[in-house]
Design an enzyme around this catalytic site. Structure first.
Site, mmCIF file in Angstrom:
data_model
loop_
_atom_site.group_PDB
_atom_site.id
_atom_site.type_symbol
_atom_site.label_atom_id
_atom_site.label_comp_id
_atom_site.label_asym_id
_atom_site.label_seq_id
_atom_site.Cartn_x
_atom_site.Cartn_y
_atom_site.Cartn_z
ATOM 1 N N ASP A 116 72.546 52.962 109.736
ATOM 2 C CA ASP A 116 71.191 53.097 109.175
ATOM 3 C C ASP A 116 70.529 54.286 109.875
ATOM 4 O O ASP A 116 69.520 54.160 110.561
ATOM 5 C CB ASP A 116 70.370 51.808 109.345
ATOM 6 C CG ASP A 116 70.136 51.421 110.803
ATOM 7 O OD1 ASP A 116 69.060 50.851 111.081
ATOM 8 O OD2 ASP A 116 71.000 51.702 111.658
ATOM 9 N N HIS A 144 71.679 53.324 121.682
ATOM 10 C CA HIS A 144 72.434 52.074 121.439
ATOM 11 C C HIS A 144 73.762 52.300 120.710
ATOM 12 O O HIS A 144 74.819 51.904 121.182
ATOM 13 C CB HIS A 144 71.567 51.116 120.615
ATOM 14 C CG HIS A 144 70.182 50.923 121.159
ATOM 15 N ND1 HIS A 144 69.912 50.185 122.302
ATOM 16 C CD2 HIS A 144 68.988 51.395 120.725
ATOM 17 C CE1 HIS A 144 68.603 50.210 122.537
ATOM 18 N NE2 HIS A 144 68.036 50.932 121.617
HETATM 19 C C1 BDR Z 1 69.356 49.134 116.884
HETATM 20 O O1 BDR Z 1 68.204 49.275 116.061
HETATM 21 C C2 BDR Z 1 68.010 50.623 115.687
HETATM 22 O O2 BDR Z 1 66.759 50.997 116.121
HETATM 23 C C3 BDR Z 1 69.078 51.453 116.325
HETATM 24 O O3 BDR Z 1 69.609 52.381 115.378
HETATM 25 C C4 BDR Z 1 70.116 50.452 116.769
HETATM 26 O O4 BDR Z 1 71.146 50.326 115.792
HETATM 27 C C5 BDR Z 1 68.927 48.794 118.272
HETATM 28 O O5 BDR Z 1 68.256 47.567 118.299
HETATM 29 CA CA CA Z 2 71.427 51.853 113.931
#
Ligand code: BDR
Ligand code: CA
Length: 278
Positions: free
Chosen positions: A9, A244
């Protein structure tokens, strides 16, 4: 070489994970599916195309998936904050040029089923957004988990949360999808939680090194991570931020790099299934 499909995403950390997967010689990114998450589907798809074009990997097919969660009409509350996301002062688009390549006509769910069913070599699935696409594919083909060599999911948290006091964004955004995926019987399911990603923060010094590479990927990664450090509201101090999603792809090449939780798929009964008939 490890073959993988990424479900993203794209937001800034997905972008870094995509560049990592597309450019590593020991990984082969065979396809990407996009999902509604950090920003709406059209923006996650456009951002993904921008990233692949930017690093000269326009040949990697991008298949748009679900524009909303699999059961609920939308997220439990307003869209989650994320640099490179809707709240970002830069808007929903990543600040790299617009794409020249186009998304595929085949949607994410059909692509996942067709590709995983006909794969003759193992395929790893790396899911770094809400799990709507994976759940939809499982709903159409319940045995789809079988041929997947390993699924690595960025999601959840034990002692760490980010979108509510107890929830991590990817799981929170589509909890029914997450429950379906976690109970689908994937032979090996690795959950990369916030506890792990917050232990792998990237510093401003590292961003300077990335920018110093003089490569398109290094420049973009420095820019995107720098924005995360500027915008990040977590307790990581003002000179570093978690990225992340890239921890999931880094784990594929260095399993000892992260504190991931490896688990066999839990038994069918171990996860509440609110949608299942009593
Ligand atoms: C996840 O949420 C999104 O903000 C980032 O892309 C990551 O996949 C972290 O909680
Ligand atoms: Ca993500």
């Amino acid at each position: 070489v490890r073959r993988l499909i990424m479900d993203v995403d794209t937001g800034t950390d997905d972008a870094v994970a995509l560049m990592f997967a597309a450019l590593r010689p020991d990984l082969e990114l065979i396809g990407v599916t996009t999902v509604n998450g950090n920003v709406p589907l059209a923006a996650t798809t456009d951002n993904t195309l921008r990233v692949l074009d930017w690093i000269g990997c326009a040949g990697v097919p991008v298949h748009p998936g679900l524009a909303r969660p699999i059961v609920r009409p939308d997220f439990p509350s307003a869209r989650h904050f994320d640099s490179g996301g809707a709240d970002d002062p830069h808007g929903t688009a990543l600040d790299i040029p617009e794409p020249s390549s186009r998304a595929q006509a085949q949607g994410a769910v059909g692509y996942l089923i067709e590709t995983l069913r006909k794969a003759v070599e193992p395929v790893t699935l790396v899911a770094v957004g809400p799990l709507s696409n994976i759940a939809a594919a499982l709903a159409l083909d319940p045995g789809l988990a079988g041929p997947v060599d390993e699924i690595v999911i960025m999601g959840g948290g034990h002692a760490t949360a980010n979108v509510t006091a107890s929830a991590e964004f990817n799981i929170w955004a589509d909890p029914e999808a997450a429950a379906m995926v976690l109970t689908a019987g994937f032979p090996t399911l690795t959950l990369m939680t916030l506890d792990a990603t917050h232990r792998a923060v990237v510093t401003r010094e590292a961003c300077r090194e990335l920018a110093g590479l003089g490569t398109s990927a290094g420049t973009a990664a420095a820019r995107f991570i720098g924005r995360r450090i500027d915008a990040y509201f977590g307790g990581t101090g003002d000179d570093a931020a978690p990225v992340h999603d890239v921890v999931c792809t880094a784990y594929l090449v260095r399993p000892t790099w992260s504190g991931q939780v490896r688990s066999r798929s839990p038994s069918k009964r171990s996860v509440p299934r609110p949608w299942a008939a009593p």
